[in-house]
Write an enzyme that holds these catalytic residues in place. Sequence first.
Site, PDB file in Angstrom:
ATOM      1  N   ASN A  36       0.836  -1.207   0.000  1.00  0.00           N
ATOM      2  CA  ASN A  36       0.000   0.000   0.000  1.00  0.00           C
ATOM      3  C   ASN A  36       0.873   1.260   0.000  1.00  0.00           C
ATOM      4  O   ASN A  36       0.391   2.347   0.301  1.00  0.00           O
ATOM      5  CB  ASN A  36      -0.908   0.013   1.238  1.00  0.00           C
ATOM      6  CG  ASN A  36      -1.823  -1.183   1.263  1.00  0.00           C
ATOM      7  OD1 ASN A  36      -2.419  -1.516   0.253  1.00  0.00           O
ATOM      8  ND2 ASN A  36      -1.924  -1.848   2.412  1.00  0.00           N
ATOM      9  N   SER A 169     -10.779  -1.246  -0.178  1.00  0.00           N
ATOM     10  CA  SER A 169      -9.427  -1.802  -0.165  1.00  0.00           C
ATOM     11  C   SER A 169      -9.274  -3.033  -1.050  1.00  0.00           C
ATOM     12  O   SER A 169      -8.178  -3.299  -1.527  1.00  0.00           O
ATOM     13  CB  SER A 169      -9.017  -2.152   1.261  1.00  0.00           C
ATOM     14  OG  SER A 169      -9.912  -3.091   1.806  1.00  0.00           O
ATOM     15  N   ASP A 194     -14.026   5.989   6.136  1.00  0.00           N
ATOM     16  CA  ASP A 194     -12.684   5.445   6.310  1.00  0.00           C
ATOM     17  C   ASP A 194     -11.886   5.761   5.035  1.00  0.00           C
ATOM     18  O   ASP A 194     -12.143   5.180   3.973  1.00  0.00           O
ATOM     19  CB  ASP A 194     -12.785   3.933   6.550  1.00  0.00           C
ATOM     20  CG  ASP A 194     -11.426   3.282   6.726  1.00  0.00           C
ATOM     21  OD1 ASP A 194     -10.411   3.882   6.332  1.00  0.00           O
ATOM     22  OD2 ASP A 194     -11.378   2.151   7.242  1.00  0.00           O
ATOM     23  N   HIS A 197      -7.328   4.146   2.187  1.00  0.00           N
ATOM     24  CA  HIS A 197      -6.594   3.995   0.919  1.00  0.00           C
ATOM     25  C   HIS A 197      -6.674   5.243   0.043  1.00  0.00           C
ATOM     26  O   HIS A 197      -6.148   5.247  -1.067  1.00  0.00           O
ATOM     27  CB  HIS A 197      -7.110   2.765   0.168  1.00  0.00           C
ATOM     28  CG  HIS A 197      -6.786   1.498   0.885  1.00  0.00           C
ATOM     29  ND1 HIS A 197      -5.607   0.815   0.706  1.00  0.00           N
ATOM     30  CD2 HIS A 197      -7.474   0.812   1.833  1.00  0.00           C
ATOM     31  CE1 HIS A 197      -5.585  -0.246   1.487  1.00  0.00           C
ATOM     32  NE2 HIS A 197      -6.711  -0.275   2.195  1.00  0.00           N
ATOM     33  N   LYS A 228      -0.277   3.512   4.919  1.00  0.00           N
ATOM     34  CA  LYS A 228      -0.445   3.142   3.502  1.00  0.00           C
ATOM     35  C   LYS A 228       0.247   4.218   2.658  1.00  0.00           C
ATOM     36  O   LYS A 228       1.471   4.263   2.650  1.00  0.00           O
ATOM     37  CB  LYS A 228      -1.930   2.940   3.221  1.00  0.00           C
ATOM     38  CG  LYS A 228      -2.508   1.874   4.186  1.00  0.00           C
ATOM     39  CD  LYS A 228      -3.890   1.448   3.889  1.00  0.00           C
ATOM     40  CE  LYS A 228      -4.525   0.700   5.054  1.00  0.00           C
ATOM     41  NZ  LYS A 228      -3.930  -0.606   5.352  1.00  0.00           N
TER      42      LYS A 228
HETATM   43  C1  LIG Z   1     -10.144   0.254   4.742  1.00  0.00           C
HETATM   44  C2  LIG Z   1      -9.177  -0.037   5.847  1.00  0.00           C
HETATM   45  N1  LIG Z   1      -9.402   0.463   7.069  1.00  0.00           N
HETATM   46  C3  LIG Z   1      -8.568   0.226   8.080  1.00  0.00           C
HETATM   47  C4  LIG Z   1      -7.449  -0.543   7.924  1.00  0.00           C
HETATM   48  C5  LIG Z   1      -6.563  -0.814   9.091  1.00  0.00           C
HETATM   49  O1  LIG Z   1      -5.493   0.064   9.076  1.00  0.00           O
HETATM   50  P1  LIG Z   1      -4.111  -0.352   9.780  1.00  0.00           P
HETATM   51  O2  LIG Z   1      -3.416  -1.241   8.790  1.00  0.00           O
HETATM   52  O3  LIG Z   1      -3.421   0.934  10.022  1.00  0.00           O
HETATM   53  O4  LIG Z   1      -4.459  -1.072  11.026  1.00  0.00           O
HETATM   54  C6  LIG Z   1      -7.159  -1.084   6.669  1.00  0.00           C
HETATM   55  C7  LIG Z   1      -5.933  -1.900   6.501  1.00  0.00           C
HETATM   56  O5  LIG Z   1      -5.801  -2.737   5.694  1.00  0.00           O
HETATM   57  C8  LIG Z   1      -8.045  -0.821   5.602  1.00  0.00           C
HETATM   58  O6  LIG Z   1      -7.828  -1.335   4.398  1.00  0.00           O
END
Ligand SMILES: Cc1ncc(COP(=O)(O)O)c(C=O)c1O
Length: 385
Positions: A36, A169, A194, A197, A228
């Site tokens: 990422n 994602s 969220d 990405h 990421k």
């Molecule tokens: C959409 C989404 N939210 C949250 C996360 C979690 O983030 P972190 O990897 O910082 O724990 C991810 C990680 O893959 C993600 O793809």
Amino acid sequence: MSGSLEGRVTGELRALDQQRLRRALRAPSGIDLSSNDYLGLADHPLVKQQMIVAIEQDGCGSTGSRLLRGQRDAFASIERTFAAFRHADRALYFSSGYLANLAVLTTFPGRRDLIVSDRANHASLRDGARLSKAKHVMFAHNDAGALSRILQSQTGHDEVFVVTESLFSMEGDIPPLHDYAEMCRKAGALLIVDEAHAVGIFGARGSGLVEEHGIGRDVFLTISTAGKALGVAGAFVAGPEWAIEYMIQGARPFVFSTAPPPSLAAAIGASLTIVEKEPDRRADLRAKARRLRARLADAGVAVAAGDSPIVPVILGSAERAQAVAEALQADGFDVRAIRPPTVPAGTARLRISVNVHLSDATIDRFVVVLAAALERSTQCRAVSS
Ligand SMILES: Cc1ncc(COP(=O)(O)O)c(C=O)c1O
């Protein structure tokens, strides 16, 4: 007792093997088409240097929870910087996006509330909804009509929280955020986005798709990971002053966890500077993503149009996805198969992710190798059936 547990667990591991669903920990090797690190910041000299300087100054560990001895100026400073970047009142830094999402969904939605979320939301959002005391319903992926029907039919809740990713994602697609914003405004629902990405990649300032869609005023909270595109680790929740203050008081993943190493905050500061000063970096990324999608389409590989750097190639069975990923790895391309339960059964896929270090020539060569691997996997299936 432990004997029966061992038997159950080893049986389940064997079943994973048989279904080609057993994961292995595999270090990076070959050309990166799976991380990422879209903007190439994880290895950027300025980001590394800022982290090293901060370690020299502040040491390694933060030594306690933020509410105890773990608080540092570096956190307060990066939170101010991030809030300004996001055009939010205030931001709070968590040690991971997973924990930030658990924190948001266990802090605000209560027993008399409703969480409405996209069925394809990340596991951390699903787990947060499960841990919260609110009722939880899901709508079909990116389906504004389905969301609207839920908002109209589900009455009698104190608050309704609508939760979505802005760039999915595993699908690499973008929900109709304008429609969601309008629906939430009309229904008095609170929109949580969220941006894991999307941060660093979309929007004139690079803060994400909320900025690109101009819906900041309609969003209650955003979650933006720093591990990421920003190339470091951790995540920010950004939103109104009162909401962030409330999280500091009671968000359990914030209160009951050691603060991240302060050097991460310094490194993120460097990443944000680069994102703001170098818009060409994200323009270049999006151009590369368009190129990959166009070349794949030319080669007859079905992919959705667009310019997001996440390009899934859906292959169906876990076996086929794994076999094609292994073939690509043998040819020097680090592509990973994504299998259930990360994605629904029957939709195992390659998740190809684009980054700024890929040259056009590498993208073109990769498409030729992928098309050949897909062709071979189709022939194998035809022979074995
Ligand atoms: C959409 C989404 N939210 C949250 C996360 C979690 O983030 P972190 O990897 O910082 O724990 C991810 C990680 O893959 C993600 O793809």
